[in-house]
Every structure is written in structure tokens, then in C-alpha cells.
Write a protein that holds these residues in place. Sequence first.
Motif, PDB file in Angstrom:
ATOM      1  N   PRO A  59       0.753  -1.271  -0.127  1.00 13.51           N
ATOM      2  CA  PRO A  59       0.028   0.023  -0.024  1.00 13.51           C
ATOM      3  C   PRO A  59       1.046   1.150  -0.051  1.00 13.51           C
ATOM      4  N   LYS A  60       0.360   2.435  -0.095  1.00 13.33           N
ATOM      5  CA  LYS A  60       0.789   3.580  -0.123  1.00 13.33           C
ATOM      6  C   LYS A  60       1.487   3.947   1.380  1.00 13.33           C
ATOM      7  N   ALA A  61       2.696   4.602   1.363  1.00  9.84           N
ATOM      8  CA  ALA A  61       3.287   4.574   2.591  1.00  9.84           C
ATOM      9  C   ALA A  61       2.494   4.995   3.857  1.00  9.84           C
ATOM     10  N   GLU A  62       1.540   6.013   3.579  1.00 11.59           N
ATOM     11  CA  GLU A  62       0.656   6.502   4.836  1.00 11.59           C
ATOM     12  C   GLU A  62      -0.381   5.451   5.255  1.00 11.59           C
ATOM     13  N   GLN A  63      -0.365   4.481   4.591  1.00 10.80           N
ATOM     14  CA  GLN A  63      -1.690   3.373   4.896  1.00 10.80           C
ATOM     15  C   GLN A  63      -1.370   2.652   6.060  1.00 10.80           C
ATOM     16  N   ASN A  64      -0.221   2.691   6.632  1.00 18.13           N
ATOM     17  CA  ASN A  64       0.148   1.951   7.914  1.00 18.13           C
ATOM     18  C   ASN A  64      -0.948   2.279   9.158  1.00 18.13           C
ATOM     19  N   ALA A  65      -1.487   1.238   9.732  1.00 17.97           N
ATOM     20  CA  ALA A  65      -2.389   1.362  10.870  1.00 17.97           C
ATOM     21  C   ALA A  65      -2.083   0.055  12.022  1.00 17.97           C
ATOM     22  N   THR A  66      -2.301   0.484  13.385  1.00 20.39           N
ATOM     23  CA  THR A  66      -2.141  -0.445  14.126  1.00 20.39           C
ATOM     24  C   THR A  66      -3.224  -1.462  14.161  1.00 20.39           C
ATOM     25  N   VAL A  67      -2.777  -2.740  14.905  1.00 15.86           N
ATOM     26  CA  VAL A  67      -3.784  -3.806  14.895  1.00 15.86           C
ATOM     27  C   VAL A  67      -5.126  -3.558  15.571  1.00 15.86           C
ATOM     28  N   VAL A  68      -4.870  -2.622  16.796  1.00 15.67           N
ATOM     29  CA  VAL A  68      -6.320  -2.261  17.465  1.00 15.67           C
ATOM     30  C   VAL A  68      -7.098  -1.310  16.510  1.00 15.67           C
ATOM     31  N   GLU A  69      -6.494  -0.515  15.752  1.00 19.42           N
ATOM     32  CA  GLU A  69      -7.181   0.306  14.840  1.00 19.42           C
ATOM     33  C   GLU A  69      -8.045  -0.306  13.570  1.00 19.42           C
ATOM     34  N   LEU A  70      -7.263  -1.396  13.231  1.00 17.56           N
ATOM     35  CA  LEU A  70      -7.913  -2.360  12.229  1.00 17.56           C
ATOM     36  C   LEU A  70      -8.908  -3.071  12.884  1.00 17.56           C
ATOM     37  N   SER A  72     -10.834  -2.256  15.566  1.00 12.98           N
ATOM     38  CA  SER A  72     -12.055  -1.499  15.783  1.00 12.98           C
ATOM     39  C   SER A  72     -12.857  -0.915  14.709  1.00 12.98           C
ATOM     40  N   ASP A  73     -12.271  -0.659  13.403  1.00  8.36           N
ATOM     41  CA  ASP A  73     -12.863  -0.437  12.270  1.00  8.36           C
ATOM     42  C   ASP A  73     -13.609  -1.613  11.739  1.00  8.36           C
ATOM     43  N   LEU A  74     -12.917  -2.749  11.694  1.00  8.46           N
ATOM     44  CA  LEU A  74     -13.849  -4.262  11.301  1.00  8.46           C
ATOM     45  C   LEU A  74     -14.915  -4.311  12.397  1.00  8.46           C
ATOM     46  N   ALA A  75     -14.836  -4.234  13.678  1.00  5.51           N
ATOM     47  CA  ALA A  75     -15.636  -4.334  14.578  1.00  5.51           C
ATOM     48  C   ALA A  75     -16.993  -3.376  14.217  1.00  5.51           C
ATOM     49  N   GLY A  76     -16.997  -2.203  13.912  1.00  3.30           N
ATOM     50  CA  GLY A  76     -17.920  -1.259  13.358  1.00  3.30           C
ATOM     51  C   GLY A  76     -18.721  -1.705  12.203  1.00  3.30           C
ATOM     52  N   GLU A 119     -21.558  -1.947  18.619  1.00  8.42           N
ATOM     53  CA  GLU A 119     -21.857  -0.645  19.129  1.00  8.42           C
ATOM     54  C   GLU A 119     -20.545  -0.118  19.709  1.00  8.42           C
ATOM     55  N   SER A 120     -19.924  -0.906  20.432  1.00  9.64           N
ATOM     56  CA  SER A 120     -18.574  -0.456  20.923  1.00  9.64           C
ATOM     57  C   SER A 120     -17.404  -1.428  20.632  1.00  9.64           C
ATOM     58  N   GLU A 170      -9.186   3.049   4.479  1.00  5.56           N
ATOM     59  CA  GLU A 170     -10.756   2.864   4.578  1.00  5.56           C
ATOM     60  C   GLU A 170     -11.259   1.897   4.076  1.00  5.56           C
ATOM     61  N   GLU A 171     -11.195   2.111   2.413  1.00 10.29           N
ATOM     62  CA  GLU A 171     -11.444   1.182   1.373  1.00 10.29           C
ATOM     63  C   GLU A 171     -11.155  -0.255   1.690  1.00 10.29           C
ATOM     64  N   CYS A 172      -9.713  -0.647   1.858  1.00 10.51           N
ATOM     65  CA  CYS A 172      -9.319  -1.781   2.123  1.00 10.51           C
ATOM     66  C   CYS A 172     -10.221  -2.459   3.307  1.00 10.51           C
TER      67      CYS A 172
END
Length: 371
Positions: A265-276, A278-282, A287-288, A327-329
Motif C-alpha cells: 500500500p501507500k506509505a501513509e496506509q500503516n495502521a495498528t492492529v487495534v485500529e484495524l 476497531s474499524d472491522l468491529a464497526g 456498538e462499541s 478505509e476502502e481496504c
Amino acid sequence: MVILMMFAGAYQGKRVLVTGHTGFKGSWMTSWLVRMGAEVCGYSDGVPTKPSLFEDACLASLIRHEIGDVRDAERVRQLILDFRPDFVFHLAAQAIVSNSYSDPLHTIGVNVMGTACVLNSLREVTWPCVAVIITSDKAYFNVEWLWGYRENDRLGGKDVYSASKGAAEVIFSSYWYSYFSKTECPVRLATARAGNVIGGGDWAPDRIVADCVRAWKAKQSVQIRSPRATRPWQHVLEPLSGYLQLGARLVADDRFNGESYNFGPKAEQNATVVELLSDLAGIWGFESSDDAYVVTNDIPFHEAGLLKLNIDKAMAELKWMPTLNYEECVDFTGSWYRDVVKNGGSASEITARDIAFYENKAGERGCVWAK
């Protein structure tokens, strides 16, 4: 509907051998090749997971489906000579890091000797043939620096899995210089490196998304080991588009013969495991996100905290670039599981929907292969 003009129509009507076709990436690759009108032969040692995208999408009925060990040199040789592929995509591998700790010899055998068996069989090819040997970002000796690894950086690793991927690259290089670098050789080949791929239909053990879906389907919280570990997450179709573009470019231009390319991916596309998570959970419907996971201190094996790839070479030479943003990924990935696993949709139809959407996005964003 079959799309003929993807990758300049390079795969329409061509014979394509995919090793490891029953795995996660192999199933997506097979689905895409069939969609483009290729005649696909798949070779794997079995279906690696239950459930599996390969079985759920009924791919065996669409291709020549062969079961065998990639370390069986004579079987691989006979298959290549019989099928006479125009393209070979070698994805067969032991791909689970935790398994490399419990059974290191199996990992080394499949990842190193399996690659050697494919390369050795290609020595007997007498017709024009392109081969793309897929290894991993783990092929690089990871010192967790902040910039991305380039194709000429040090290979190897502190663990068996990384070492096996680095060794596969060394085997490739030695075979290329010894047998395939001659101008009269009908075979052109290159290696491709990518990692941290996510997407629908991945059911392998110790994979973060698959672990989430298994837990959430059972109405449980998923346990995570390294919540702050940073990964350059990418959807499975991103590196696959790179592999396919590399194959198409190898046909058109021998300048790429013997080269290696990173796809990420593009260089700025890094994210932590917990961020991933949280997004998948939504997307799944929590709800939380606090209800979706718990952090455990049980870390049974070494895991890299940071690993990035520099994709400048692929962008400059192959005219390839990633299509999706973070976000699209994540939306692509989470929506597949929600629609198929939670809502009972067709794995075949949802996979085809995602490929078509990805092709359209790539065209809109100026990707050369999608025009």
C-alpha cells in the motif's frame, strides 16, 4: 461477465498454472483469472482450511484441479510438461508463522524445496512461458527501521519463516543466473514480495481478521497479542493486481526478466492492529469496539513490530500502483465477511462483486492495467 481488457488482455484464452490455488490468495487469483477468460490449472496439496473460499466459491468446477505436493519434483515436472502453461504463478507455501515454530522442517521444505522444484521443472520448458514466483515481505531481514525495504536490501531473518522466504529468493536468483538468463531461453521470470494481506475468505489460523470473524460469529471477544504493532494493511486484490501486471509486462518486455518487485500500500496506509480491529468491529455491527477484543500477554513467538515495503520500483518500471486507501481496504474486507458469514450471502457472488468493484476503482484512478 468476463472482462477481456484487464492487463491488456494478456490472460484471455491463455493457460495459467497457479500453485497454491486452494489457499486464500490462490483462490482470489483463480477467481480473477477465470473471470478474465484464462484456462486455469491449479496445483495444491489440498484445501488448507475449513471453511475455505476455494470450496465456498465452487472453484474446483471452473478449473483443472490437481492435488499434489509441490515438493514432488517429478509430479510438478510432468504437470508443467502436460499442461504447457503460458503463465505460472507460484503461490504454494507454508504461510503461517506459528506453524514454522512448531514444524520448521516442513516450512523449509515447502517454501525452499517447493520453489526449487517449480524452478527446476521450468528448465524443461521449450515454449514461451512467464513465471512469477511469489515470496513475502518476510524475505527481508527486518531491523524495524522506519522506511520501507527496497528490492536490493538484505534478505533473511531471525526466525525460520523469514529465513525460508529469504532462502527461496536466493534459490530463485541462483536458478535465474544459471539457467534462465540466456537470451535464447523461452522462460521469463521474476519474484514478487508482499505481505499483511487481508480480505474476505481468509480462514487461516493465527490471522488477525480470520480470528476476529471466528470469535465474533461465536459471539465472543477476540484475543489479540500485539495491539500496537503497525502493519501496512492491503486488500488481497492489491498485490494480485501487481503479480498479474508483472506477468503481463514480462511477456511484453524482457527488461523485467530476473527482477524482483515489492507490492504494498501507500506509505501513509500503516495502521495498528487495534485500529484495524476497531474499524472491522464497526462494520460487523458492534456498538462499541471495547466488546470486540481483549488484549492478552500470551505472545508465544516473535512478531515484528514494524515492517514496510518501498514500492517505488514497481510503480516506476511496471506502471503499477495501489488502488485502495485504508478505509476502502477495511470496508472491502469487513463487508465480505458481514455479507457472507453473518448474512448468509454467496461467497462466489460477493467475491465476483468485489473484483468488479476493484477493477472499476482502478480504472477510475488511472491504473494502467485497468484501461
